[in-house]
Enzyme design. Structure first.
Site, PDB file in Angstrom:
ATOM      1  N   GLY A 268      -6.745   6.143 -15.982  1.00 54.14           N
ATOM      2  CA  GLY A 268      -6.378   6.366 -14.273  1.00 54.14           C
ATOM      3  C   GLY A 268      -5.816   6.278 -14.390  1.00 54.14           C
ATOM      4  CG  HIS A 269      -2.895   6.430 -10.160  1.00 47.77           C
ATOM      5  ND1 HIS A 269      -2.846   7.993  -9.567  1.00 47.77           N
ATOM      6  CD2 HIS A 269      -1.736   5.676  -9.135  1.00 47.77           C
ATOM      7  CE1 HIS A 269      -1.697   8.202  -9.273  1.00 47.77           C
ATOM      8  NE2 HIS A 269      -1.546   6.806  -8.827  1.00 47.77           N
ATOM      9  CG  PHE A 270      -0.414   2.654 -12.444  1.00 45.11           C
ATOM     10  CD1 PHE A 270       0.688   2.852 -12.501  1.00 45.11           C
ATOM     11  CD2 PHE A 270      -0.926   2.369 -11.454  1.00 45.11           C
ATOM     12  CE1 PHE A 270       1.822   2.630 -11.407  1.00 45.11           C
ATOM     13  CE2 PHE A 270      -0.042   2.730  -9.741  1.00 45.11           C
ATOM     14  CZ  PHE A 270       1.462   2.238 -10.837  1.00 45.11           C
TER      15      PHE A 270
END
Length: 291
Positions: A268-270
């Site tokens: 995901g984003h992180f």
């Protein structure tokens, strides 16, 4: 055999602020500047740094208003990405860093691109992880933001999603992820982020940065010119489930940069919360190959 590197936790007085930063590795090695995004801090690099520091001098500051750095109110400090870049530049000067690779993630991207366009000869390469520099990355999830930037009224602000709260902080990590990835994320990450965001006046500071992101979007043509003219080597790392920046951003980098390697993970984003080991190995090789 790889040397075990320890991360040092330090503070520096920079432009009237106390800036917390993590560093690892020897200063005589190629420098890697790690710039975190919203709502995190240098904590996001905790697993990456010991591995990367075997081949590099690694510096990860907490930007003003984030992590353990000073968090002045908006009346005391002008929260802009350009101002952040001057803070980072002064920190690098204090540490004697003349050239560096730069890791661009989320809010760290506009900070890093201010440095890169200001001093292109100092940047040895770009490591981009969910770092936005093209319109292709801003999908329909940014429609309400674009409406607010064009007309910052009470009505357009009311139409924005509510992200400056605990649930919004958690969503930065978990939004869009299937269950098998959600269970890999340690919850202390967003609890720490929200604890620091709850400092007096910090939510206003974060909203000011959101407003200043429009200025970063307005610089996309300038950034594209930097890419074309200077052709920095680039390593692009992406999570295919990123709910904030579309994967089309990866292809946008590819169209302009001649020396660009991209890796898209089931994340995901992180991305470093789930794929720190994989990213660390790629970054080690990238630094070695381009130093």
């Amino acid at each position: 055999m790889r040397t075990i590197q320890k991360v040092r936790h330090r503070q520096a007085g920079v432009n009237g602020l106390e800036i917390f930063f993590r560093e690892a590795g020897r200063p005589d090695r190629p420098a890697v500047l790690l710039l975190h995004g919203f709502p995190s801090s240098s904590h996001t690099f905790r697993e990456l740094m010991p591995t990367l520091a075997d081949v590099a001098y690694v510096i990860a500051p907490d930007l003003p208003g984030f992590g353990m750095s000073s968090s002045p109110t908006v009346d005391e400090y002008d929260y802009t990405f350009e101002n952040f870049s001057w803070v980072v530049e002064e920190l690098l000067d204090q540490l004697g860093v003349e050239s560096f690779f730069v890791y661009l993630h989320d809010f760290g991207a506009p900070v890093g691109y201010h440095l890169a366009t200001r001093y292109p000869d100092r940047v040895r390469g770009l490591i981009v992880q969910s770092g936005n520099a093209h319109a292709e990355g801003l999908g329909e999830q940014w429609d309400s933001a674009r409406a607010y930037w064009a007309d910052p009224s009470d009505d357009t602000r009311a139409a924005l999603p509510q992200w400056l709260n605990f649930a919004g902080t958690r969503d930065q990590y978990l939004a869009g992820l299937p269950e098998h990835l959600r269970t890999l994320h340690p919850p202390e990450s967003w609890h720490l982020d929200w604890e620091r965001m709850r400092r007096p006046g910090n939510v206003d500071a974060q909203f000011a940065l959101f407003g200043d992101y429009a200025g970063h979007v307005a610089r996309f043509d300038e950034i594209a010119g930097y890419h074309r003219a200077h052709q920095p080597p680039a390593l692009v790392l992406w999570g295919r489930h990123d709910a904030y920046f579309d994967v089309g951003e990866v292809l946008a980098y590819h169209r302009v940069l001649e020396r660009m390697d991209a890796h898209i993970y089931d994340g995901g984003h992180f991305l470093l919360e789930t794929h720190a080991a994989e990213c660390a190995e790629l970054m080690r090789a990238f630094v070695r190959d381009n130093a």
